[in-house]
Write an enzyme that holds these catalytic residues in place. Structure first.
Site, PDB file in Angstrom:
ATOM      1  N   ASP A 161      50.974 -48.603  86.197  1.00  0.00           N
ATOM      2  CA  ASP A 161      50.540 -48.122  87.507  1.00  0.00           C
ATOM      3  C   ASP A 161      51.459 -48.689  88.604  1.00  0.00           C
ATOM      4  OD1 ASP A 161      48.858 -46.743  89.207  1.00  0.00           O
ATOM      5  OD2 ASP A 161      47.141 -48.074  88.981  1.00  0.00           O
ATOM      6  N   HIS A 162      51.144 -48.359  89.850  1.00  0.00           N
ATOM      7  CA  HIS A 162      51.920 -48.795  91.038  1.00  0.00           C
ATOM      8  C   HIS A 162      52.832 -50.000  90.819  1.00  0.00           C
ATOM      9  CE1 HIS A 162      49.736 -46.419  94.087  1.00  0.00           C
ATOM     10  NE2 HIS A 162      48.756 -46.503  93.203  1.00  0.00           N
ATOM     11  N   GLU A 192      44.401 -51.693  96.616  1.00  0.00           N
ATOM     12  CA  GLU A 192      44.356 -51.843  95.177  1.00  0.00           C
ATOM     13  C   GLU A 192      45.234 -53.013  94.806  1.00  0.00           C
ATOM     14  OE1 GLU A 192      44.044 -48.776  91.683  1.00  0.00           O
ATOM     15  OE2 GLU A 192      46.139 -49.014  92.195  1.00  0.00           O
ATOM     16  N   HIS A 220      42.366 -45.606  97.691  1.00  0.00           N
ATOM     17  CA  HIS A 220      41.952 -46.474  96.583  1.00  0.00           C
ATOM     18  C   HIS A 220      40.614 -47.115  96.927  1.00  0.00           C
ATOM     19  CE1 HIS A 220      46.436 -46.889  95.494  1.00  0.00           C
ATOM     20  NE2 HIS A 220      45.865 -46.173  94.549  1.00  0.00           N
ATOM     21  N   HIS A 235      45.697 -40.023  92.830  1.00  0.00           N
ATOM     22  CA  HIS A 235      45.388 -41.460  92.921  1.00  0.00           C
ATOM     23  C   HIS A 235      44.068 -41.649  93.641  1.00  0.00           C
ATOM     24  CE1 HIS A 235      49.018 -43.769  91.648  1.00  0.00           C
ATOM     25  NE2 HIS A 235      49.425 -42.522  91.521  1.00  0.00           N
ATOM     26  N   ASN A 250      43.874 -40.986  88.369  1.00  0.00           N
ATOM     27  CA  ASN A 250      43.712 -42.429  88.176  1.00  0.00           C
ATOM     28  C   ASN A 250      42.311 -42.877  88.550  1.00  0.00           C
ATOM     29  OD1 ASN A 250      46.422 -42.233  87.693  1.00  0.00           O
ATOM     30  ND2 ASN A 250      47.062 -43.540  89.393  1.00  0.00           N
TER      31      ASN A 250
HETATM   32 ZN   LIG Z   1      47.094 -45.490  92.937  1.00  0.00          ZN
END
Ligand SMILES: [Zn+2]
Length: 341
Positions: free
Chosen positions: A95-96, A169, A212, A249, A271
């Site tokens: 992820d990110h 996040e 998020h 997201h 996600n």
């Molecule tokens: Zn994300």
């Protein structure tokens, strides 16, 4: 089934976009959470994606080690071993990863892939996200192109982000002035530059007000129509082959009609972290509240070993997380879509 290889992952993504469904990409931080995702997918007869954030990976390596690449490799190796026992395909994703973390996360993971391939072993990961959304679009794409060229040689898919996902996040908080809605012009520029890397594949997290975390109703204004505008623009300019594979997201807490609309416009991966975190913890909280004098030694008593054995409440948490994964699969219209015959 074994973890999906590159060809199968590509097929998964194609089937999703053509069939107007999407895969849940669930963040995991441990063996238990990874096992729960596999169970939820298997019980839904859906393939899916397991992903690990930088913070989740550092956590998985151990509090005194905190090596994000090591933690991600450790979870991926576990998934590769146990996935064989579940009758669905799963892909492994990270992820990110912001630009300043590439050297600690994505690059060591790509190096690991290169070592494995040189030794004739399969990839541990199918795809990695580079999150350059805090940079200018030009800087973002300059880095993305270099990565994409290297990824292509290694059968890896790159996920990038244009626009900014709001909220917080992994301790990374988007600024209040951040650009929460991607524009068709931005995505045309993404296509113009990235499509020059022939034969490479990428996923695009185009933001449409995503945030998020989970907020009370009314706080998040999703505009999935932005995704349609971006797709229409790119197909008009570069043809059908340029149509994006989109990533949603901040899927947690989203309303079903927004999810469905986004999937209709080409979202193939959504996600989910916050909602599955909550499902996991809720089951533990319930166990602790119901068994207060079992999990704790109260008034000189000795508690109840069965109640405080971590396997008891982590088992409930695993089941609860799996149930939440099943819900996500259903919301994304993926139930029963596995490629496993
Ligand atoms: Zn994300």
């Amino acid at each position: 089934m074994p973890v999906a290889d590159h060809a199968r992952y590509c097929e998964m993504l194609d089937r999703a976009r053509n069939g107007k469904f999407a895969y849940p990409a669930i963040n995991v931080t441990s063996l238990t959470t990874a096992n729960a995702v596999l169970t939820g997918l298997a019980e839904s007869k859906s393939d899916g994606i397991i992903q690990i954030s930088t913070g989740g990976a550092a956590f998985a390596s151990g509090a005194s080690v905190k090596d994000m690449a090591l933690g991600a490799i450790s979870i991926a190796e576990h998934v590769h071993r146990v996935a064989e026992r579940y009758p669905v395909y799963v892909a492994m994703h990270t992820d990110h990863c912001q630009a300043d973390k590439l050297d600690k996360y994505v690059i060591p993971l790509v190096e690991e892939t290169e070592r494995r391939r040189a030794a004739g072993k399969p990839n541990l990961f199918n795809s990695h996200m580079f999150d350059g959304s805090a940079l200018t679009l030009k800087e973002n794409l300059d880095i993305a192109i270099k990565l994409l060229e290297r990824f292509r040689k290694n059968d890896l898919i790159l996920e990038i982000e244009a626009g900014v996902v709001g909220g917080e996040e992994d301790g990374i908080k988007a600024s209040a002035a951040a650009k929460l809605y991607t524009t068709p012009e931005d995505t045309l520029e993404v296509a113009r530059r990235l499509n020059e890397v022939r034969g490479a594949r990428y996923l695009l997290a185009a933001t449409f007000g995503n945030v998020h975390g989970v907020y009370k109703p009314g706080h998040v204004k999703l505009k999935p129509s932005i995704l349609k505008d971006c797709q229409d623009a790119v197909v008009k300019k570069y043809g059908e082959a340029a149509r994006f594979y989109l990533v949603f997201h901040g899927g947690s807490g989203s309303e079903l009609h927004d999810i469905h609309e986004a999937v209709d416009y080409g979202v193939v991966k959504m996600n989910i972290d916050t909602d599955t975190q909550y499902a996991f913890t809720r089951a533990i909280a319930e166990h602790f509240f119901k068994n207060y004098d079992g999990v704790l030694k109260v008034d000189g008593e000795v508690g109840n070993k069965k109640a405080y054995d971590p396997r008891s409440y982590l088992g409930f948490a695993e089941t609860a997380l799996a149930e939440r994964v099943k819900q996500a699969v259903k919301d994304l219209r993926a139930t029963g879509t596995t490629m496993v015959k």
